[in-house]
Design an enzyme around this catalytic site. Structure first.
Site, PDB file in Angstrom:
ATOM      1  N   GLU A  25      -5.961  18.140 -10.897  1.00  0.00           N
ATOM      2  CA  GLU A  25      -4.915  17.525 -10.073  1.00  0.00           C
ATOM      3  C   GLU A  25      -4.637  16.098 -10.547  1.00  0.00           C
ATOM      4  O   GLU A  25      -3.501  15.687 -10.691  1.00  0.00           O
ATOM      5  CB  GLU A  25      -5.341  17.500  -8.599  1.00  0.00           C
ATOM      6  CG  GLU A  25      -5.327  18.849  -7.909  1.00  0.00           C
ATOM      7  CD  GLU A  25      -3.952  19.487  -7.909  1.00  0.00           C
ATOM      8  OE1 GLU A  25      -2.953  18.753  -7.799  1.00  0.00           O
ATOM      9  OE2 GLU A  25      -3.880  20.712  -8.040  1.00  0.00           O
TER      10      GLU A  25
ATOM     11  N   HIS B 286       4.849  16.871 -11.580  1.00  0.00           N
ATOM     12  CA  HIS B 286       3.443  17.210 -11.354  1.00  0.00           C
ATOM     13  C   HIS B 286       3.234  18.720 -11.528  1.00  0.00           C
ATOM     14  O   HIS B 286       2.293  19.154 -12.200  1.00  0.00           O
ATOM     15  CB  HIS B 286       3.045  16.756  -9.942  1.00  0.00           C
ATOM     16  CG  HIS B 286       1.696  17.214  -9.484  1.00  0.00           C
ATOM     17  ND1 HIS B 286       0.584  16.401  -9.496  1.00  0.00           N
ATOM     18  CD2 HIS B 286       1.281  18.390  -8.985  1.00  0.00           C
ATOM     19  CE1 HIS B 286      -0.452  17.064  -9.036  1.00  0.00           C
ATOM     20  NE2 HIS B 286      -0.061  18.287  -8.716  1.00  0.00           N
ATOM     21  N   GLU B 287       4.129  19.516 -10.955  1.00  0.00           N
ATOM     22  CA  GLU B 287       3.990  20.978 -11.058  1.00  0.00           C
ATOM     23  C   GLU B 287       4.201  21.456 -12.492  1.00  0.00           C
ATOM     24  O   GLU B 287       3.493  22.343 -12.973  1.00  0.00           O
ATOM     25  CB  GLU B 287       4.982  21.677 -10.122  1.00  0.00           C
ATOM     26  CG  GLU B 287       4.771  21.370  -8.647  1.00  0.00           C
ATOM     27  CD  GLU B 287       3.355  21.636  -8.169  1.00  0.00           C
ATOM     28  OE1 GLU B 287       2.680  22.490  -8.758  1.00  0.00           O
ATOM     29  OE2 GLU B 287       2.914  20.967  -7.219  1.00  0.00           O
TER      30      GLU B 287
ATOM     31  N   HIS C   7       1.121  21.064 -14.432  1.00  0.00           N
ATOM     32  CA  HIS C   7       0.166  22.162 -14.205  1.00  0.00           C
ATOM     33  C   HIS C   7       0.464  23.312 -15.155  1.00  0.00           C
ATOM     34  O   HIS C   7      -0.444  23.925 -15.710  1.00  0.00           O
ATOM     35  CB  HIS C   7       0.284  22.677 -12.769  1.00  0.00           C
ATOM     36  CG  HIS C   7      -0.553  21.903 -11.784  1.00  0.00           C
ATOM     37  ND1 HIS C   7      -1.869  21.595 -12.020  1.00  0.00           N
ATOM     38  CD2 HIS C   7      -0.265  21.389 -10.571  1.00  0.00           C
ATOM     39  CE1 HIS C   7      -2.348  20.918 -10.988  1.00  0.00           C
ATOM     40  NE2 HIS C   7      -1.388  20.763 -10.092  1.00  0.00           N
TER      41      HIS C   7
END
Lengths: 309, 187
Positions: free
Chosen positions: A224, A140-141, A144
């Protein structure tokens, strides 16, 4: 390449609309600004400079504020191993890996470009999650970073800050300088119109700030969801990411309030927001989508993976 | 990833490149002449098993395929949750090894799981500690990996092997992507 995941056109569309509205706001705002250009130039330069510094040094600022330190592969072989493998799967350059000494279980990614990015996990996160869940959170990071979220969110919030500055500038000038004292021609009509324009600019700035604030927050929520989706696609295990999310959200509510408040300004870069218990935010102003919304999207991806043998 | 994809947060899974795998047998000859490194006959495919019935199904098919060949293969899961399908040819036969590993790759790719492929590892030895050539699917490049005791690696040896193979194989130019695979099968 053949892929099992259907593209989420709805999410892209919503994000496009949000970005478009932000852009539109910028155009309207600039038009109003031209009225005030003489005195506002300096304010804009200062605001722009500050924001650029924040963007350029985002990795160091976030690391310093969260008390994180970059670790070598020898110091944290497991964490590096997970990041190595995810980067090879996604074909992205490997970011620096950092650990923050905090019991708040969380992770964040920051940096102006994929080349100078840092991904940081707290010791609380490393202690609580198993290898698969940690992989989901780090994916997930990394998403980003791949989506350049620091750059996008900096540009988006720039407009809000700009509008806020102009509002304040206008209010102070209005209170202490008095309206209408600038045009000293003795022409009554001129004084009236200057005051009117001035009040209008202030009012518009305030409205612009309010709208851009809501739009920035909603953009953050879409990003997100986009990062969740990209992470699930990368690991092929949406359910593990959902499990990690549920686990972290449950853990968050049990952490002492003091520590949580300390972490709150960094919510925008966090995996799961650290909100003090009892503090209810309207969903319009939240930087993260609700847990239910995130779990629903992941469940949908899981169903797509199970469809058609 | 394009500008628009970044703006919309729409990163796509990267398709694997399988072509460069077949350049290995020729390169192995160069390697043996220049550094006395011979294949050990062990090669493996590493992938991230996705959840759901379709992936389990294609995996069973691939395993059947490998078993049909009468070849010896084993399967193991490492600490990071990645699955390794290990093929062992005895006596060492690189052509067969590469062909079999390619069958695994294309099986996964055809079923829509190409993005789950991480790397292929082929082991070599000069009679001492084995080392490996690692193929990165997503980049279509190779890099050498020579582990030492206790999670350390022999960088000098890796760079030497990299230099020898530079003309035969497409080597990974960015050394930061030469990630270690401690405990990979056959090492």
């Amino acid at each position: 390449m053949k892929s099992r995941f259907a593209p989420d056109r709805g999410l892209s569309l919503r994000m496009l609309v949000t970005s478009f509205l932000l852009g539109l706001l910028y155009v309207v705002f600039t038009a109003v600004l031209i009225v005030l250009i003489k005195s506002a130039v300096l304010a804009i330069l200062v605001a722009g400079g500050l924001l650029f510094a924040q963007y350029w040094f985002s990795d160091r600022i976030a690391l310093y504020a969260m008390n994180g330190h970059v670790v070598t592969a020898a110091e944290a072989p497991e964490l590096h191993g997970v990041v190595d493998r995810l980067c090879a799967l996604a074909d992205v350059p490997k970011p620096a890996v950092a650990i923050a000494d905090s019991d708040v279980p969380n992770a964040f990614a920051t940096g102006r470009s994929p080349r100078s990015a840092v991904v940081c996990a707290t010791t609380g996160l490393l202690r609580r999650l198993d290898a698969d869940e940690l992989e989901g959170v780090l994916a997930h990071e990394l998403s980003h970073i791949a989506h350049r979220d620091v750059a996008v969110m900096t540009v988006a919030s720039f407009l809000g800050v700009l509008a806020g500055l102009i509002t304040r500038f206008g209010l102070y000038a209005g209170l202490y300088g008095g309206f209408g004292q600038r045009s000293g021609d003795g022409d009554g009509d001129g004084e009236d119109s200057t005051a009117l324009v001035f009040v209008a600019v202030v009012a518009v700035s305030a409205v612009v700030y309010g709208i851009s604030f809501v739009l920035t927050r909603s953009l953050s929520r879409y990003r997100e969801l986009a990062a969740d989706r990209a992470a699930a696609l990368l690991t092929g295990r949406p359910s593990v990411l959902a499990a990690a999310l549920t686990k972290l959200s449950a853990e968050m509510a049990q952490i002492p309030t003091q520590d949580l408040r300390h972490a709150e300004p960094f919510n925008a870069f966090f995996f799961a927001p650290a909100l003090a218990p009892g503090f209810s935010l309207s969903s319009v102003f939240s930087t993260h989508p609700s847990l239910t919304q995130r779990l629903e999207q992941l469940a949908e991806l899981s169903v797509q993976l199970g469809r058609g043998a | 990833m394009g500008f628009l994809d970044a703006l919309l947060g729409r990163s796509k899974p990267v398709p694997p490149n399988l072509d460069q795998l077949f350049a290995l047998p020729a390169a192995a000859v160069t390697l043996q002449v220049a550094s006395d490194l011979r294949p050990t006959g062990i090669g493996s495919v590493c992938f991230k098993a996705a959840e759901g019935a379709p992936f389990a199904g294609i995996r069973a098919q691939v395993e059947q395929l490998l078993a049909l060949d009468g070849g010896r293969y084993t399967e193991q899961t490492d600490d990071y949750g990645f699955t390794w399908l290990v093929r062992h040819t005895d006596p060492p036969d690189l052509e067969t090894l590469v062909t079999d590993l390619h069958a695994v790759n294309s099986g996964l790719l055809d079923a829509g799981f190409g993005s789950a492929l991480l790397c292929t590892v082929i082991c070599f030895t000069a009679g001492t500690r084995p080392m490996a050539l690692v193929y990165l699917y997503k980049r279509g490049t190779w890099y050498p990996f020579a582990p030492l005791d206790g999670q350390r690696r022999d960088n000098a040896r890796e760079l030497q092997v990299g230099a020898v193979l530079g003309s035969d194989l497409r080597m990974e130019p960015d050394p930061s992507r030469w990630f270690p695979l401690y405990g990979a099968p056959g090492l």
